[in-house]
Write a protein that holds these residues in place. Sequence first.
Motif, PDB file in Angstrom:
ATOM      1  N   MET A  84       8.401 -70.015  52.507  1.00 28.64           N
ATOM      2  CA  MET A  84       7.208 -69.786  53.351  1.00 28.64           C
ATOM      3  C   MET A  84       7.436 -68.357  53.979  1.00 28.64           C
ATOM      4  O   MET A  84       6.252 -67.875  54.270  1.00 28.64           O
ATOM      5  N   LEU A  85       8.294 -67.791  53.976  1.00 27.79           N
ATOM      6  CA  LEU A  85       8.175 -66.299  54.438  1.00 27.79           C
ATOM      7  C   LEU A  85       7.819 -65.208  53.438  1.00 27.79           C
ATOM      8  O   LEU A  85       6.854 -64.564  53.744  1.00 27.79           O
ATOM      9  N   LEU A  88       3.837 -66.032  53.660  1.00 31.99           N
ATOM     10  CA  LEU A  88       3.438 -65.511  54.790  1.00 31.99           C
ATOM     11  C   LEU A  88       2.922 -64.151  54.829  1.00 31.99           C
ATOM     12  O   LEU A  88       2.173 -63.606  55.079  1.00 31.99           O
ATOM     13  N   SER A  91       0.190 -63.801  52.441  1.00 32.15           N
ATOM     14  CA  SER A  91      -1.172 -64.046  52.872  1.00 32.15           C
ATOM     15  C   SER A  91      -1.871 -63.147  53.870  1.00 32.15           C
ATOM     16  O   SER A  91      -2.858 -63.001  54.137  1.00 32.15           O
ATOM     17  N   LEU A  92      -0.694 -62.564  54.796  1.00 27.13           N
ATOM     18  CA  LEU A  92      -1.073 -61.636  55.734  1.00 27.13           C
ATOM     19  C   LEU A  92      -1.551 -60.399  55.026  1.00 27.13           C
ATOM     20  O   LEU A  92      -2.404 -59.606  55.494  1.00 27.13           O
ATOM     21  N   MET A 224      -6.947 -67.503  54.821  1.00 25.47           N
ATOM     22  CA  MET A 224      -5.561 -68.028  55.085  1.00 25.47           C
ATOM     23  C   MET A 224      -5.713 -69.761  54.312  1.00 25.47           C
ATOM     24  O   MET A 224      -4.636 -70.154  53.974  1.00 25.47           O
ATOM     25  N   THR A 241       0.956 -67.776  48.243  1.00 24.43           N
ATOM     26  CA  THR A 241       0.687 -67.438  49.563  1.00 24.43           C
ATOM     27  C   THR A 241       0.990 -68.800  50.387  1.00 24.43           C
ATOM     28  O   THR A 241       1.592 -69.802  49.715  1.00 24.43           O
ATOM     29  N   LEU A 242       0.774 -69.001  51.672  1.00 26.29           N
ATOM     30  CA  LEU A 242       1.162 -70.245  52.332  1.00 26.29           C
ATOM     31  C   LEU A 242       0.329 -71.217  51.753  1.00 26.29           C
ATOM     32  O   LEU A 242       0.758 -72.639  51.644  1.00 26.29           O
ATOM     33  N   VAL A 267       1.644 -74.573  57.345  1.00 23.43           N
ATOM     34  CA  VAL A 267       0.631 -73.564  56.785  1.00 23.43           C
ATOM     35  C   VAL A 267      -0.377 -73.415  57.893  1.00 23.43           C
ATOM     36  O   VAL A 267      -1.190 -72.623  58.050  1.00 23.43           O
ATOM     37  N   PRO A 270      -0.607 -70.621  61.612  1.00 21.71           N
ATOM     38  CA  PRO A 270      -1.115 -69.576  61.691  1.00 21.71           C
ATOM     39  C   PRO A 270      -2.424 -69.427  62.001  1.00 21.71           C
ATOM     40  O   PRO A 270      -3.125 -68.557  63.020  1.00 21.71           O
ATOM     41  N   THR A 271      -3.496 -70.309  61.161  1.00 21.24           N
ATOM     42  CA  THR A 271      -4.928 -70.358  61.668  1.00 21.24           C
ATOM     43  C   THR A 271      -5.227 -71.012  62.657  1.00 21.24           C
ATOM     44  O   THR A 271      -5.938 -70.414  63.601  1.00 21.24           O
TER      45      THR A 271
END
Length: 293
Positions: A84-85, A88, A91-92, A224, A241-242, A267, A270-271
């Motif tokens: 996931m890192l 993330l 995705s960012l 995202m 991505t996530l 996931v 963040p949103t």
Amino acid sequence: MSMPQAELAAKPRRVEKANLSSFLGKSLYYVILSIITIIIFVPLLVVVFAAFKTSPELAATSPFALPKSWSFHNFAVAFEKANMLVGLINSLSVTVTSVVINAILGAMTAFVLNRFNFRFKKTIFLLFIIASVVPAYTTEVARFQTIKSLGLYNTIFAPLIIYAGTDLMQIFIYLQFIEKISKQLDESALLDGASYFRIFRSILFPLLLPATATLAIIKAVDIMNDMYIPYLYMPSKKLSTLSTALMTFVGERATYWNELSAAIILVMLPTILIYLVLRKFIFAGLMDGAIKE
């Protein structure tokens, strides 16, 4: 019975009918709202319960049954297993870069369409309308071939180009804001020797920050949550991505539903945080753009 007396006798009946109509309208409103709430939150509740269950417990109990122990083991496994890192970071990177380019292009397009009169102005606006009506999947083959011919397939630049393009909603909101800005500011800046680019950069764009913030938040949440474009154009695991990281838990022979549910919640975080922190800008920007002074 005289006419005034008849009117007085009929008035309570009209009031009763009005009250009954108001009551039925409110009842229907709350029923529809309750149904929408159930449709939205029941699947989410099932995912939350599954995220805290073990595989045997998930298979033996009802989806609506509470977990026996609220353990975060599935979350740790999902975070490590799906990397996931990395998701993330990717995705960012895609989201921030796309949103910045998208905001600049959208604001510049609206500025040109509002402040200048040229031959193909209506044609350009019509093309944006047609592009918003045509389903994106019908042009997917052509878009995929274009991205591949440019040598951008399986690179982070492929989704950047796709996401960076502006759309009709952005142009409409920006146009609503620009119409509220007096053209005398442009004329004064031109008299002082400023170029059109300087006018846009120093005068117009700073005044468009409420609209930019609103559109940036909406666009960021959309990027995202998108799985289709990253999965199609960035199949490499290093570029996951996530959203595409969720595919780690789905296989041909087995699906790890408890780990997948935990990954879905990770996931979503963040949103959800973006929306909760910046939600006031969304409604304020949309309302300011929709109301003319």
